[in-house]
Design a protein around this motif. Structure first.
Motif, PDB file in Angstrom:
ATOM      1  N   TYR A   1      -5.677   8.650   0.307  1.00  0.00           N
ATOM      2  CA  TYR A   1      -6.263   7.383   1.246  1.00  0.00           C
ATOM      3  C   TYR A   1      -7.442   7.564   1.814  1.00  0.00           C
ATOM      4  CZ  TYR A   1      -1.083   8.233   1.579  1.00  0.00           C
ATOM      5  OH  TYR A   1       0.566   7.793   1.190  1.00  0.00           O
TER       6      TYR A   1
ATOM      7  N   GLY B   1      -0.590   1.334   1.684  1.00  0.00           N
ATOM      8  CA  GLY B   1      -1.620   0.371   1.228  1.00  0.00           C
ATOM      9  C   GLY B   1      -2.423   0.223   1.457  1.00  0.00           C
TER      10      GLY B   1
ATOM     11  N   GLU C   1      -0.389  -2.726  -2.789  1.00  0.00           N
ATOM     12  CA  GLU C   1       0.537  -1.288  -2.494  1.00  0.00           C
ATOM     13  C   GLU C   1      -0.156  -1.135  -3.121  1.00  0.00           C
ATOM     14  OE1 GLU C   1       4.570  -1.914  -1.960  1.00  0.00           O
ATOM     15  OE2 GLU C   1       4.964   0.203  -1.756  1.00  0.00           O
ATOM     16  N   TRP C   2      -0.448   0.529  -3.701  1.00  0.00           N
ATOM     17  CA  TRP C   2      -0.656   1.230  -5.116  1.00  0.00           C
ATOM     18  C   TRP C   2       0.228   3.000  -5.198  1.00  0.00           C
ATOM     19  CZ3 TRP C   2      -6.177   0.805  -4.031  1.00  0.00           C
ATOM     20  CH2 TRP C   2      -7.099  -0.654  -4.563  1.00  0.00           C
ATOM     21  N   ASN C   3       1.404   3.217  -5.990  1.00  0.00           N
ATOM     22  CA  ASN C   3       1.599   4.757  -5.892  1.00  0.00           C
ATOM     23  C   ASN C   3       1.139   5.318  -6.855  1.00  0.00           C
ATOM     24  OD1 ASN C   3       3.534   6.520  -6.413  1.00  0.00           O
ATOM     25  ND2 ASN C   3       4.845   4.812  -6.164  1.00  0.00           N
TER      26      ASN C   3
ATOM     27  N   GLU D   1       0.457   2.374 -10.474  1.00  0.00           N
ATOM     28  CA  GLU D   1       1.629   1.748 -10.131  1.00  0.00           C
ATOM     29  C   GLU D   1       1.290   0.991  -9.311  1.00  0.00           C
ATOM     30  OE1 GLU D   1       4.827   3.815 -12.493  1.00  0.00           O
ATOM     31  OE2 GLU D   1       5.345   3.245 -10.364  1.00  0.00           O
TER      32      GLU D   1
ATOM     33  N   LYS E   1      -3.373  14.662  -1.580  1.00  0.00           N
ATOM     34  CA  LYS E   1      -2.971  13.135  -0.949  1.00  0.00           C
ATOM     35  C   LYS E   1      -3.235  12.794  -0.194  1.00  0.00           C
ATOM     36  CE  LYS E   1      -0.323  14.601   2.146  1.00  0.00           C
ATOM     37  NZ  LYS E   1       0.266  14.101   3.334  1.00  0.00           N
TER      38      LYS E   1
ATOM     39  N   THR F   1       2.080  -3.106  -7.282  1.00  0.00           N
ATOM     40  CA  THR F   1       3.525  -3.635  -6.373  1.00  0.00           C
ATOM     41  C   THR F   1       2.837  -4.773  -7.285  1.00  0.00           C
ATOM     42  OG1 THR F   1       4.772  -1.998  -5.214  1.00  0.00           O
ATOM     43  CG2 THR F   1       5.024  -3.741  -4.690  1.00  0.00           C
TER      44      THR F   1
ATOM     45  N   ARG G   1       3.030  10.478  -6.961  1.00  0.00           N
ATOM     46  CA  ARG G   1       4.261   9.221  -6.712  1.00  0.00           C
ATOM     47  C   ARG G   1       3.478   8.998  -4.883  1.00  0.00           C
ATOM     48  NH1 ARG G   1       6.031   7.061 -10.106  1.00  0.00           N
ATOM     49  NH2 ARG G   1       7.276   5.502  -8.826  1.00  0.00           N
TER      50      ARG G   1
ATOM     51  N   ARG H   1       2.104   7.178  -1.820  1.00  0.00           N
ATOM     52  CA  ARG H   1       1.969   5.957  -1.450  1.00  0.00           C
ATOM     53  C   ARG H   1       1.014   5.055  -0.973  1.00  0.00           C
ATOM     54  NH1 ARG H   1       8.224   3.275  -1.455  1.00  0.00           N
ATOM     55  NH2 ARG H   1       6.673   1.383  -1.406  1.00  0.00           N
TER      56      ARG H   1
ATOM     57  N   SER I   1      -1.151   8.901  -8.730  1.00  0.00           N
ATOM     58  CA  SER I   1      -0.525  10.131  -8.640  1.00  0.00           C
ATOM     59  C   SER I   1      -2.517  10.719  -9.113  1.00  0.00           C
ATOM     60  CB  SER I   1       0.402  10.614  -9.990  1.00  0.00           C
ATOM     61  OG  SER I   1       1.404   9.486  -9.884  1.00  0.00           O
TER      62      SER I   1
END
Ligand SMILES: O=c1[nH]c(=O)c2[nH]c(=O)[nH]c2[nH]1
Length: 293
Positions: free
Chosen positions: A65, A18, A31-33, A103, A61, A105, A14, A16, A35
């Motif tokens: 980005y 943008g 916007e993506w979550n 995931e 993580k 949005t 998770r 997060r 993993s």
């Protein structure tokens, strides 16, 4: 005592993100979550105190980005997921496979005075678009697209009759009820596809088959039957679609019988639990029954 490390993996859950892409005056936003899960030659980290050669989950993580920055052209979450998974496999010799789950949005461009806004967005639906992308060291790519949590409801054109009745059965046959669900769908494509367009086409096919024509609707004799019709419509409209899994909980609106009046398909007890739970995988070609994506 003997103990065997049968399987292992490590990743970051998770993260997060943008991402804006500016194309002249028109901006795009996702916007993506995200993993990540790495399958890697790291048994020593479980069995000894050594962390040698380990790609830290914090590094994973940061890479979420970094790869988003590298995607300089607007891209689908599927393309991003494959790029991210490929990065780990290519960069770290000990990583043999990477799985990425995303995931998204549903940010949707707004209209102002009937005109599409250049940089304004609102969340357009209840659902999250989902992507599973995996890349292994041999270069094999696996992509599963879908969404979860698309809430839909019909106030009529639904019934449920002629089911098994025994001493445990209270439910009566009905030709008139509310049907509501929260659709989770996932599917695989055969061959290459324009992911964003195929996603919209598939989602519309599922939704249109659930609701039926705007004025008349379409009768649903069960969630099961409707689920199959929806999947068939998706296979029809998206030729690259190989198979589709649908999960459709039956979210019950129970007829309310207030003491002062009688139920006339008007007042219901809204519930969230318990729900029915109906799911199936539908394929274009005949395969083993019970295959689940
Ligand atoms: O569409 C339905 N499918 C079922 O399997 C079921 N079971 C139930 O109680 N109501 C319904 N409705």
């Amino acid at each position: 005592m003997a103990a065997y490390l049968a399987q292992h993996q490590h990743g970051k859950l998770r993260v997060r993100l943008g991402r804006t892409w500016r194309e002249g005056n028109t901006h795009y936003f996702s916007e993506w979550n995200v993993s990540t899960t790495l399958v890697s030659d790291m048994a020593h980290a479980f069995k000894t105190s050594s962390n040698a050669d380990m790609t830290a989950t914090d590094t994973q993580k940061n890479t979420v980005y970094f790869v988003a920055k590298q995607c300089s052209q607007r891209c689908s979450p599927e393309e991003y997921g494959v790029a991210l998974a490929r990065h780990f496999v290519k960069t770290y010799p000990k990583v043999s496979k990477t799985m990425v789950s995303i995931e998204a949005t549903p940010w949707t461009r707004v209209s102002v005075a009937g005109q599409a806004h250049s940089h304004g967005f609102t969340v357009g639906g209840t659902e999250l678009r989902t992507v599973y992308a995996a890349v292994d060291e041999a270069g094999k790519v696996e992509v599963v697209s879908g969404f979860k949590g698309l809430k839909v409801l019909k106030t009529t054109q639904s019934g449920y009759e002629d089911f098994l009745k025994d001493k445990y059965t209270i439910l009566k046959d009905t030709k008139e009820r509310i049907v509501a669900t929260s659709i989770t769908a996932s599917w695989r494509y055969s061959g290459s596809v324009a992911y964003d367009a195929a996603y919209e086409t598939t989602k519309s096919a599922l939704s249109d088959a659930f609701f039926g024509p705007a004025q008349t609707g379409v009768y649903s004799p069960s969630v099961q039957y409707t689920l199959f019709q929806m999947a068939k419509e998706a296979l029809k409209r998206t030729p690259q679609l190989d198979s589709i899994f649908l999960n459709m909980p039956n979210i019950h609106f129970i007829p309310c019988n207030p003491v002062t009046s009688k139920f006339e398909d008007d007042v219901y007890v809204a519930t969230s639990e318990p729900s029915g739970n109906i799911e199936a995988t539908i394929t274009r070609a005949q395969v083993q029954p019970h295959a689940k994506l």
